[in-house]
Design a protein around this motif. Structure first.
Motif, mmCIF file in Angstrom:
data_model
loop_
_atom_site.group_PDB
_atom_site.id
_atom_site.type_symbol
_atom_site.label_atom_id
_atom_site.label_comp_id
_atom_site.label_asym_id
_atom_site.label_seq_id
_atom_site.Cartn_x
_atom_site.Cartn_y
_atom_site.Cartn_z
ATOM 1 N N ALA A 334 38.445 40.619 36.205
ATOM 2 C CA ALA A 334 38.114 41.359 37.431
ATOM 3 C C ALA A 334 39.063 42.523 37.676
ATOM 4 O O ALA A 334 38.719 43.464 38.396
ATOM 5 C CB ALA A 334 38.146 40.422 38.635
ATOM 6 N N TRP A 335 40.261 42.473 37.061
ATOM 7 C CA TRP A 335 41.304 43.438 37.398
ATOM 8 C C TRP A 335 41.195 44.719 36.576
ATOM 9 O O TRP A 335 40.829 44.699 35.402
ATOM 10 C CB TRP A 335 42.683 42.811 37.210
ATOM 11 N N ARG A 375 40.539 45.266 42.035
ATOM 12 C CA ARG A 375 39.224 44.756 41.670
ATOM 13 C C ARG A 375 38.182 45.379 42.587
ATOM 14 O O ARG A 375 38.498 45.917 43.662
ATOM 15 C CB ARG A 375 39.172 43.227 41.784
#
Length: 527
Positions: A334-335, A375
């Motif tokens: 997600a990052w 994110r």
């Protein structure tokens, strides 16, 4: 009847390129200036999707340091042939004004999870390239051509050139095969072949509220291409009541049992205009007419918030974790970072186990060396929360929680130092490039130890909070702030990303102050 709820990829997931390999479906989407480049999602039923990976993870594949806002990776194209995945992408260095410095590349892999190759340079004549694998084994690249000359329409049309895979180069003549319909701004080409026809899908009208998708066809790959007389296939324009606006930039896929679907981008505006989540990916069922044209299965030209699911077994997937305690060796999928990788020189999971350590670098206005990990915001109502432990020694050092669109528009609750108060909290807000300090004076906090920071985002407003060793309960901080300036639609010129939430650290003195983040929560507040 089972239904698919749109968008299938909420938050900033633009320009979908959809692909089926056997029983597996994949969608690749644009990432622009965010690193790693391109996001690929996987599904078995077109309804439930999970993140499968990002293929552009090395600066040898993608180095965006210095790229302007909304530059970088535009409109990837994902394809497969004879056991190999092919990914075509553009790295846009400059796009404002007359010129477009846009360079097109190809990488390949034996599996969608990699390993992905070093890039093969293709051309720089325009953007939105895609690769077509003909049934005779030949391969062709199509892309739009940018014409900067005065008096000419800049979206000059779609060109085709053969790709020699063995030599790794484009070869043969470059041929203009389609100049578009009267909607104009023709881009985003994808070629398909069915029942002896070559079908060309193109985006038109620009990627804002006049966006559309048009179909043309020809008996030979180089044309002439005839526009569907009932164009466009898909659009939201002229219907402000639709949940999904900006519909266009689409790609086509069939299911194992012969159903057909169109993945496309769209936006869900707040207050009638502001798509703070960015352009998202939705899907519509489509059918072929007896005379060989494509139509939305529900009729008309407008996208629906729900579409009929395919006749396939539903395969549930794990939801994205709402909390990251930073107890792993690598950052989760997600990052993202800005323009360059999150490497150990400024972003470490090892220097203080159980924490994400960021070393302060340049400002949130930098297009070179930011220490920011974020994110996507994927829900209109959510709460984000983290804990930061840092010891700033002067006003040039800061670390905290950021809600970020780009260098021109963001809001930032951070720990910094004040000459009289010591360690303090300040909220920095930049709207259209104009800088503002929200807290006058800044809020003094505990002088040692971690400080918890939070932000409640509720559609078009947000509220920051904090809690430290001296406050048992969460305390609101500052006024409620507007979120709509963090959208494609608030700027005087078009832009292309979406809102991110995350953690950042700056040290304008060059001493590289460290800030340790113990966790990050993303809590959905809407059903």
């Amino acid at each position: 009847m089972s239904m698919i709820t749109n968008p299938i990829l909420p938050g900033f997931h633009a320009d979908p390129s959809i692909l089926r390999v056997g029983e597996d479906f994949y969608i690749a989407t644009s990432t622009f200036e965010w690193f790693p480049g391109v996001r690929i999602h996987h599904s078995r039923d077109l309804k439930n999707w999970s993140f499968a990976g990002s293929p552009l993870t090395r600066t040898s594949q993608l180095d965006m340091k210095g790229n302007m806002n909304s530059g970088g990776v535009w409109a990837p194209d994902l394809s497969w042939h004879d056991g190999t995945f092919y990914l075509i992408y553009t790295d846009v260095k400059q796009w404002h004004g007359a010129y477009k410095d846009a360079h097109n590349y190809l990488v390949t892999a034996p599996a969608v999870t990699g390993p992905w190759s070093e890039p093969v340079y293709l051309n720089s004549s325009g953007f939105d390239p895609s690769l077509f694998h003909d049934d005779d084994g030949r391969k062709y690249l199509v892309n739009m051509v940018w014409d900067y000359r005065s008096g000419n329409h800049p979206f000059a049309g779609i060109v085709l050139q053969e790709f020699d895979e063995e030599a790794g180069t484009l070869t043969g003549p470059i041929k203009m095969i389609y100049e578009g319909s009267d909607i104009q701004m023709t881009e985003g080409p994808h070629l398909y072949k069915k029942d002896g026809w070559y079908y060309l899908l193109v985006a038109e009208g620009g990627t804002e509220y006049e966006h559309a998708e048009t179909v043309a066809r020809a008996k030979t790959i180089d044309g002439p291409y005839e526009t569907d007389p009932h164009y466009p296939l898909l659009t939201s324009r002229g219907n402000p009541d639709l949940t999904i606006q900006k519909a266009g930039h689409a790609s086509l896929v069939d299911t194992p049992n012969g159903e057909w679907y169109l993945a496309h981008l769209g936006g869900r505006p707040l207050n009638g205009k502001y798509c703070t989540l960015g352009r998202e990916t939705s899907i519509q069922k489509v059918v072929w007419t007896d005379d060989g044209w494509l139509r939305l299965a529900h009729g008309g030209h407008f996208p629906q918030a729900e579409t009929e699911a395919p006749d396939l077994p539903e395969v549930k997937v794990d939801k994205e974790p709402v909390r990251d305690d930073f107890n792993t060796d690598v950052l989760g999928g997600a990052w993202n970072s800005l323009r360059i990788p999150a490497d150990p020189s400024w972003c470490s999971l090892d220097d203080r186990p159980g924490h994400l350590r960021l070393y302060g670098r340049e400002s949130l206005s930098s297009v070179h060396h930011q220490s920011l990990v974020a994110r996507r915001q994927t829900h209109f109502a959510c709460r984000v929360q983290t804990s930061v432990d840092s010891a700033p020694e002067d006003f040039q050092q800061k670390a905290g929680l950021v809600v970020y669109y780009d260098t021109e528009d963001h809001a930032y609750l951070h720990v910094t130092h004040h000459e009289e108060k010591g360690r303090v909290l300040q909220i920095l807000r930049t709207v259209g490039g104009s800088y503002e300090e929200v807290l006058l004076p800044p809020q003094r906090v505990a002088q040692n130890g971690p400080v918890e920071l939070a932000c409640d985002i509720h559609y078009d407003t947000m509220q920051f909070f904090y809690r430290d060793a001296e406050t048992a309960d969460w305390q609101p901080l500052g006024k409620r702030l507007d979120t709509t300036h963090m959208s494609d639609d608030s700027a005087p010129d078009v832009r292309f990303t979406g809102t991110f939430v995350g953690m950042a650290c700056q040290d304008y003195s060059g001493r590289r102050m460290a800030a340790d983040f113990d966790y990050f929560d993303y809590d959905i507040k809407e059903s």
